[in-house]
Design a protein around this motif. Structure first.
Motif, PDB file in Angstrom:
ATOM      1  N   PRO A  46     -29.722 -10.245  -9.259  1.00  0.00           N
ATOM      2  CA  PRO A  46     -30.627 -10.071 -10.409  1.00  0.00           C
ATOM      3  C   PRO A  46     -29.956  -9.259 -11.513  1.00  0.00           C
ATOM      4  O   PRO A  46     -29.303  -8.251 -11.238  1.00  0.00           O
ATOM      5  CB  PRO A  46     -31.815  -9.289  -9.821  1.00  0.00           C
ATOM      6  CG  PRO A  46     -31.318  -8.654  -8.570  1.00  0.00           C
ATOM      7  CD  PRO A  46     -30.057  -9.350  -8.143  1.00  0.00           C
ATOM      8  N   MET A  86     -30.175  -8.123 -16.055  1.00  0.00           N
ATOM      9  CA  MET A  86     -30.894  -8.155 -17.331  1.00  0.00           C
ATOM     10  C   MET A  86     -30.010  -8.747 -18.425  1.00  0.00           C
ATOM     11  O   MET A  86     -30.302  -8.590 -19.615  1.00  0.00           O
ATOM     12  CB  MET A  86     -31.350  -6.753 -17.727  1.00  0.00           C
ATOM     13  CG  MET A  86     -32.341  -6.165 -16.719  1.00  0.00           C
ATOM     14  SD  MET A  86     -33.420  -4.917 -17.422  1.00  0.00           S
ATOM     15  CE  MET A  86     -32.242  -3.710 -17.989  1.00  0.00           C
ATOM     16  N   HIS A 112     -21.192  -8.058 -17.970  1.00  0.00           N
ATOM     17  CA  HIS A 112     -19.825  -7.519 -18.043  1.00  0.00           C
ATOM     18  C   HIS A 112     -19.213  -7.660 -16.655  1.00  0.00           C
ATOM     19  O   HIS A 112     -19.838  -8.195 -15.730  1.00  0.00           O
ATOM     20  CB  HIS A 112     -19.858  -6.068 -18.529  1.00  0.00           C
ATOM     21  CG  HIS A 112     -20.813  -5.192 -17.782  1.00  0.00           C
ATOM     22  ND1 HIS A 112     -20.685  -4.928 -16.430  1.00  0.00           N
ATOM     23  CD2 HIS A 112     -21.954  -4.558 -18.173  1.00  0.00           C
ATOM     24  CE1 HIS A 112     -21.661  -4.143 -16.042  1.00  0.00           C
ATOM     25  NE2 HIS A 112     -22.467  -3.920 -17.074  1.00  0.00           N
ATOM     26  N   HIS A 123     -21.326  -6.853 -13.467  1.00  0.00           N
ATOM     27  CA  HIS A 123     -22.233  -7.906 -12.993  1.00  0.00           C
ATOM     28  C   HIS A 123     -21.442  -9.000 -12.268  1.00  0.00           C
ATOM     29  O   HIS A 123     -21.866  -9.514 -11.235  1.00  0.00           O
ATOM     30  CB  HIS A 123     -22.957  -8.573 -14.167  1.00  0.00           C
ATOM     31  CG  HIS A 123     -23.856  -7.657 -14.949  1.00  0.00           C
ATOM     32  ND1 HIS A 123     -23.533  -7.195 -16.204  1.00  0.00           N
ATOM     33  CD2 HIS A 123     -25.070  -7.136 -14.674  1.00  0.00           C
ATOM     34  CE1 HIS A 123     -24.515  -6.439 -16.668  1.00  0.00           C
ATOM     35  NE2 HIS A 123     -25.459  -6.374 -15.762  1.00  0.00           N
ATOM     36  N   LEU A 129     -20.611  -8.537  -8.707  1.00  0.00           N
ATOM     37  CA  LEU A 129     -21.705  -8.855  -7.772  1.00  0.00           C
ATOM     38  C   LEU A 129     -21.700 -10.354  -7.467  1.00  0.00           C
ATOM     39  O   LEU A 129     -21.883 -10.765  -6.316  1.00  0.00           O
ATOM     40  CB  LEU A 129     -23.078  -8.471  -8.351  1.00  0.00           C
ATOM     41  CG  LEU A 129     -23.329  -7.043  -8.830  1.00  0.00           C
ATOM     42  CD1 LEU A 129     -24.804  -6.848  -9.130  1.00  0.00           C
ATOM     43  CD2 LEU A 129     -22.880  -6.023  -7.831  1.00  0.00           C
ATOM     44  N   LEU A 134     -26.629  -5.678  -5.228  1.00  0.00           N
ATOM     45  CA  LEU A 134     -26.949  -4.652  -6.224  1.00  0.00           C
ATOM     46  C   LEU A 134     -25.709  -3.815  -6.487  1.00  0.00           C
ATOM     47  O   LEU A 134     -24.828  -3.715  -5.633  1.00  0.00           O
ATOM     48  CB  LEU A 134     -28.057  -3.731  -5.695  1.00  0.00           C
ATOM     49  CG  LEU A 134     -29.392  -4.389  -5.351  1.00  0.00           C
ATOM     50  CD1 LEU A 134     -30.323  -3.361  -4.711  1.00  0.00           C
ATOM     51  CD2 LEU A 134     -30.046  -4.993  -6.592  1.00  0.00           C
ATOM     52  N   GLY A 135     -25.656  -3.184  -7.647  1.00  0.00           N
ATOM     53  CA  GLY A 135     -24.496  -2.371  -8.023  1.00  0.00           C
ATOM     54  C   GLY A 135     -24.697  -0.907  -7.690  1.00  0.00           C
ATOM     55  O   GLY A 135     -25.772  -0.343  -7.929  1.00  0.00           O
ATOM     56  N   ASP A 172     -26.179   1.880 -10.230  1.00  0.00           N
ATOM     57  CA  ASP A 172     -27.585   2.289 -10.259  1.00  0.00           C
ATOM     58  C   ASP A 172     -27.983   2.714  -8.845  1.00  0.00           C
ATOM     59  O   ASP A 172     -28.751   2.027  -8.158  1.00  0.00           O
ATOM     60  CB  ASP A 172     -28.427   1.143 -10.800  1.00  0.00           C
ATOM     61  CG  ASP A 172     -27.983   0.764 -12.205  1.00  0.00           C
ATOM     62  OD1 ASP A 172     -28.322   1.498 -13.142  1.00  0.00           O
ATOM     63  OD2 ASP A 172     -27.244  -0.228 -12.362  1.00  0.00           O
ATOM     64  N   THR A 213     -18.928   0.387  -8.046  1.00  0.00           N
ATOM     65  CA  THR A 213     -18.971   0.408  -9.515  1.00  0.00           C
ATOM     66  C   THR A 213     -17.643  -0.061 -10.119  1.00  0.00           C
ATOM     67  O   THR A 213     -16.584   0.412  -9.728  1.00  0.00           O
ATOM     68  CB  THR A 213     -19.269   1.844  -9.991  1.00  0.00           C
ATOM     69  OG1 THR A 213     -20.511   2.243  -9.403  1.00  0.00           O
ATOM     70  CG2 THR A 213     -19.364   1.926 -11.502  1.00  0.00           C
ATOM     71  N   VAL A 214     -17.756  -0.944 -11.093  1.00  0.00           N
ATOM     72  CA  VAL A 214     -16.582  -1.378 -11.863  1.00  0.00           C
ATOM     73  C   VAL A 214     -16.490  -0.485 -13.103  1.00  0.00           C
ATOM     74  O   VAL A 214     -17.499  -0.257 -13.782  1.00  0.00           O
ATOM     75  CB  VAL A 214     -16.705  -2.860 -12.270  1.00  0.00           C
ATOM     76  CG1 VAL A 214     -15.513  -3.293 -13.118  1.00  0.00           C
ATOM     77  CG2 VAL A 214     -16.833  -3.733 -11.026  1.00  0.00           C
ATOM     78  N   LEU A 233     -18.811   0.618 -16.336  1.00  0.00           N
ATOM     79  CA  LEU A 233     -19.273  -0.436 -17.245  1.00  0.00           C
ATOM     80  C   LEU A 233     -20.793  -0.467 -17.240  1.00  0.00           C
ATOM     81  O   LEU A 233     -21.421  -0.330 -16.194  1.00  0.00           O
ATOM     82  CB  LEU A 233     -18.733  -1.799 -16.814  1.00  0.00           C
ATOM     83  CG  LEU A 233     -17.220  -1.981 -16.824  1.00  0.00           C
ATOM     84  CD1 LEU A 233     -16.876  -3.458 -16.560  1.00  0.00           C
ATOM     85  CD2 LEU A 233     -16.600  -1.533 -18.135  1.00  0.00           C
TER      86      LEU A 233
END
Ligand code: AMP
Length: 272
Positions: A25, A27, A31, A34, A37, A141-142, A145, A170-171, A179
């Motif tokens: 998922p 928004m 980048h 995302h 993932l 999920l990343g 967050d 995290t990238v 990012l």
């Protein structure tokens, strides 16, 4: 890549995909974070679905819902190139704001929840809705967050939603800045200062690893955030409950949030 705008159509399209199905998922304003993932889902699953929906429920009054960056064509092309099979991009009519909402208790009131009241309720409610439509086997999920991952894991466990949750590291940009779609808002001065958020977290980790207590490690690190950064919080928490902990042990996150002008940035280090 198939694109669906309606709930019934997306449900049918997802149901027809091979299993296991991975789901990402987003928004939008995509980048490399995302896309990491999507790559993780591609590597582990036989089919990949993504969603693109700027969820009004997770924005507070006066936040950036209206000006959140939107570029459907660019996002579509990136997801297709990354190997997604299905994109669910509902319009607001397909995802009406309803009265029912997910309540997760105290985990949603700490840290990000305290700074953004109602945020996690909005996140959990829309993720529950998306999971019911897509029925994936694995949800990606990343780590960026981190509290969101804890909130969603708790919801999945409590409500027995029957999906595996994977958290992807995290990238970052070369200078350490995580990012984020919101990095686009930063002025050049703010952008120059922003990597100090990550550096500050690393200082806390290094200090605590060398035996310095949490209070002293945090007190020493706080002033290293570069101007115009204004710190909202810096703490060490249990990765699952998001309760503060005093010693560095796995699994935990060292978490921070800071404002650079009008832009709020989050970052964390994952101790695992
Ligand atoms: P968003 O579009 O901001 O809702 O983010 C969609 C997903 O991408 C969330 O699971 C985020 O945690 C994840 N994500 C955002 N930034 C990054 C990043 N820098 N590295 C890895 N994942 C990320």
């Amino acid at each position: 890549m198939e694109i669906e705008r309606g709930v019934a159509e997306a449900r049918a399209a997802a149901a027809s995909l091979s299993r296991p199905l991975g789901f990402v998922p987003t928004m939008g304003a995509l980048h490399a974070g995302h896309l990491a993932l999507v790559s993780a889902a591609r590597a582990e699953c036989r089919a990949v679905a993504a969603s693109l929906y700027v969820n009004p429920l997770q924005f507070g009054a006066g936040e950036d819902f209206e000006r959140y960056p939107r570029d459907f064509e660019r996002d579509r092309a990136q997801l297709a190139a990354a190997g997604a099979d299905l994109l669910f991009a509902p319009d607001s009519a397909a995802m009406p704001v309803a009265f029912s909402a997910i309540d997760l208790g105290s985990i949603e009131d700490r840290f990000e929840g305290e700074w953004r009241p109602g945020h996690f309720r909005g996140v959990a409610t829309v993720v529950a809705k998306l999971l019911d439509i897509m029925r994936p086997d694995v949800l990606y999920l990343g780590q960026k967050d981190a509290q969101q991952t804890a909130v969603v894991r708790r919801m999945v466990r409590d409500l027995k939603l029957g999906v595996e949750v994977r958290v992807v590291p995290t990238v970052r940009d070369a200078d350490g800045l995580a990012l984020s779609s919101r990095n686009a808002y930063l002025s050049s001065d703010e952008r120059r200062a922003a990597p100090s958020l990550h550096a500050m977290l690393q200082r806390v980790r290094t200090s605590m690893e060398s035996g310095i207590d949490k209070g002293s490690a945090i007190a020493e690190a706080r002033p290293t955030l570069s101007a115009p950064g204004a710190l909202d919080y810096l703490d060490v928490v249990d990765a699952d409950s998001f309760e503060p902990i005093e010693t560095l042990r796995a699994p935990a996150f060292i978490i921070a949030a800071a404002r650079f002008g009008r832009t709020r940035l989050l970052d964390n280090l994952w101790i695992r």
